[in-house]
Scaffold this active site. Sequence first.
Site, PDB file in Angstrom:
ATOM      1  N   ASN A 134      -7.936   3.980   8.501  1.00  0.00           N
ATOM      2  CA  ASN A 134      -7.359   2.793   9.131  1.00  0.00           C
ATOM      3  C   ASN A 134      -7.449   2.810  10.656  1.00  0.00           C
ATOM      4  OD1 ASN A 134      -5.418   4.862   8.144  1.00  0.00           O
ATOM      5  ND2 ASN A 134      -4.039   3.825   9.555  1.00  0.00           N
TER       6      ASN A 134
ATOM      7  N   GLY B  34       0.807  -1.216   0.000  1.00  0.00           N
ATOM      8  CA  GLY B  34       0.000   0.000   0.000  1.00  0.00           C
ATOM      9  C   GLY B  34       0.840   1.266   0.000  1.00  0.00           C
ATOM     10  N   SER B  35       1.914   1.268   0.765  1.00  0.00           N
ATOM     11  CA  SER B  35       2.737   2.479   0.867  1.00  0.00           C
ATOM     12  C   SER B  35       3.332   2.840  -0.492  1.00  0.00           C
ATOM     13  CB  SER B  35       3.865   2.287   1.883  1.00  0.00           C
ATOM     14  OG  SER B  35       3.326   2.010   3.157  1.00  0.00           O
TER      15      SER B  35
ATOM     16  N   HIS C 148      -1.911  -7.686   2.519  1.00  0.00           N
ATOM     17  CA  HIS C 148      -1.938  -8.194   3.905  1.00  0.00           C
ATOM     18  C   HIS C 148      -3.080  -7.630   4.744  1.00  0.00           C
ATOM     19  CE1 HIS C 148       0.015  -4.923   6.422  1.00  0.00           C
ATOM     20  NE2 HIS C 148       0.388  -4.511   5.227  1.00  0.00           N
TER      21      HIS C 148
ATOM     22  N   THR D 275      12.190  -7.976 -10.678  1.00  0.00           N
ATOM     23  CA  THR D 275      11.500  -9.237 -10.917  1.00  0.00           C
ATOM     24  C   THR D 275      10.252  -9.299 -10.046  1.00  0.00           C
ATOM     25  OG1 THR D 275      13.604 -10.256 -11.410  1.00  0.00           O
ATOM     26  CG2 THR D 275      11.780 -11.752 -10.905  1.00  0.00           C
TER      27      THR D 275
ATOM     28  N   CYS E 137       2.182   2.609  12.822  1.00  0.00           N
ATOM     29  CA  CYS E 137       3.314   3.454  12.455  1.00  0.00           C
ATOM     30  C   CYS E 137       3.610   4.486  13.536  1.00  0.00           C
ATOM     31  CB  CYS E 137       3.031   4.179  11.145  1.00  0.00           C
ATOM     32  SG  CYS E 137       2.229   3.117   9.962  1.00  0.00           S
TER      33      CYS E 137
ATOM     34  N   GLN F 192      -7.812  -0.159   3.336  1.00  0.00           N
ATOM     35  CA  GLN F 192      -8.678  -0.723   4.376  1.00  0.00           C
ATOM     36  C   GLN F 192     -10.023  -1.196   3.825  1.00  0.00           C
ATOM     37  OE1 GLN F 192      -8.173  -1.298   7.714  1.00  0.00           O
ATOM     38  NE2 GLN F 192      -6.062  -0.618   7.556  1.00  0.00           N
TER      39      GLN F 192
HETATM   40  C1  LIG Z   1      -1.728  -0.522   5.940  1.00  0.00           C
HETATM   41  C2  LIG Z   1      -2.072   0.703   5.203  1.00  0.00           C
HETATM   42  C3  LIG Z   1      -1.196   1.265   4.260  1.00  0.00           C
HETATM   43  C4  LIG Z   1       0.178   0.707   4.026  1.00  0.00           C
HETATM   44  O1  LIG Z   1       0.155  -0.518   3.373  1.00  0.00           O
HETATM   45  P1  LIG Z   1       1.482  -1.431   3.394  1.00  0.00           P
HETATM   46  O2  LIG Z   1       1.181  -2.547   2.458  1.00  0.00           O
HETATM   47  O3  LIG Z   1       1.644  -1.890   4.803  1.00  0.00           O
HETATM   48  O4  LIG Z   1       2.608  -0.584   2.925  1.00  0.00           O
HETATM   49  C5  LIG Z   1      -1.593   2.382   3.578  1.00  0.00           C
HETATM   50  N1  LIG Z   1      -2.796   2.924   3.789  1.00  0.00           N
HETATM   51  C6  LIG Z   1      -3.684   2.416   4.679  1.00  0.00           C
HETATM   52  C7  LIG Z   1      -5.009   3.058   4.842  1.00  0.00           C
HETATM   53  C8  LIG Z   1      -3.340   1.299   5.422  1.00  0.00           C
HETATM   54  O5  LIG Z   1      -4.194   0.801   6.300  1.00  0.00           O
END
Ligand SMILES: *Cc1c(COP(=O)(O)O)cnc(C)c1O
Length: 394
Positions: free
Chosen positions: A150, A69-70, A200, A236, A323, A178
């Site tokens: 989140n 996500g990041s 995840h 890759t 975080c 989320q």
């Molecule tokens: C967990 C989360 C992220 C980050 O995702 P990662 O795969 O852990 O980098 C970004 N935005 C929201 C809203 C999240 O809950």
Amino acid sequence: MIYADNAATTRMSEAALNTMISVIHENYGNPSSLYSIGQRAKETLEEARRSIAEVIGAEPREILFTSGGSEADNQAILSAAAIGRKNGKTHIISSAFEHHAVLHTLEKLKKEGFEITLADVHENGIVRPEEVEKAIRPDTCLVTIMYANNEIGTIQPIREIGKICRAHGVLFHTDAVQAIGHIPVNVETDQADLLSASAHKFHGPKGVGFLYVRKGICVTSLIEGGAQENGKRAGTENVPGIAAMATALKEAAARMQEDAVSLTAKRDRLIQGLRRIPHSALNGDEAHRLPGNVNFCFEGIEGESLLLLLDDKGIEASSGSACTSGSLDPSHVLLAIGRVHDVAHGSLRLSIGEDLTDADIDTMIRSVGEVVEYLRSFSPIWRDLESGKKQHIL
Ligand SMILES: *Cc1c(COP(=O)(O)O)cnc(C)c1O
């Protein structure tokens, strides 16, 4: 043990795990190789892309695999900013309670001359579309508003915001990390141009996610190297992770309605139970929230101590964002919805999963009640509140 931190990460589903293991064992080729086992990996990759695209109403070529996500948030925002810069547009609209992957990227852009407007999220934790519309200027190049928060689980009026952005010709990105796999997300009805997701958070593996990019939008590569992902993300591909993500998403989408009904009932049971604790309050709108999210503030206590004592009782929870845990600053999300520092410090997020029973919910209610009472029994802040030296806020 009761795991109640699904907003931080989820346990991998059996099906996703099986997919991952079988790809690692039997399908270990490099998708860029021309011989059979490489081509088999390539097919697995493209099958995952098709499957994921179908779930969110996209075309396969609009799905770009990332490390999570990041990375998807960074790439979406930096790409829109680069397009904006080219057209002389350097204004971005977002909200104050976005994930740090969004907020920190915006801070970086601010240093590079971009102007950022953060829309108010109000006491209920919901952005108002009309306020987004009012903030749009001729030089606005991007609106980025998360699908669901989140920490407090509030669901944003994404469709309305998407419609406004489209009408004004402004790119719209939503961090749907989320939301995906938990509530219906569709890039057509939501009118999103860019959308981030992470495996995840829906029972897939960590370290893999995707960015939806509406066709015609040119994204900037964050990683230079090979020509993977149409030259938009070198390296890759994480074939086992991507295949497992597709399995997890398909499974989550198939079970979504059923899970949402049962989770919502458990969530509401938990909310009703925790409300009985004196001087407590639910954070965020009660109705427009994710099926699994409960977030409370308790006056006169410290969130960190609450978490440690709950852990002793076998309950794994969080004070909000993983975080920020470990730092003494209260959550930026709780401050954004107007909680004062003292109250924001006493927060607890319980993000429940499908595996919890009503008995688990009742155990959580009882344990939180006991721990809050115990912590208050020797809290100097609580003493001041009870003696009238300080005013109760909740
Ligand atoms: C967990 C989360 C992220 C980050 O995702 P990662 O795969 O852990 O980098 C970004 N935005 C929201 C809203 C999240 O809950």
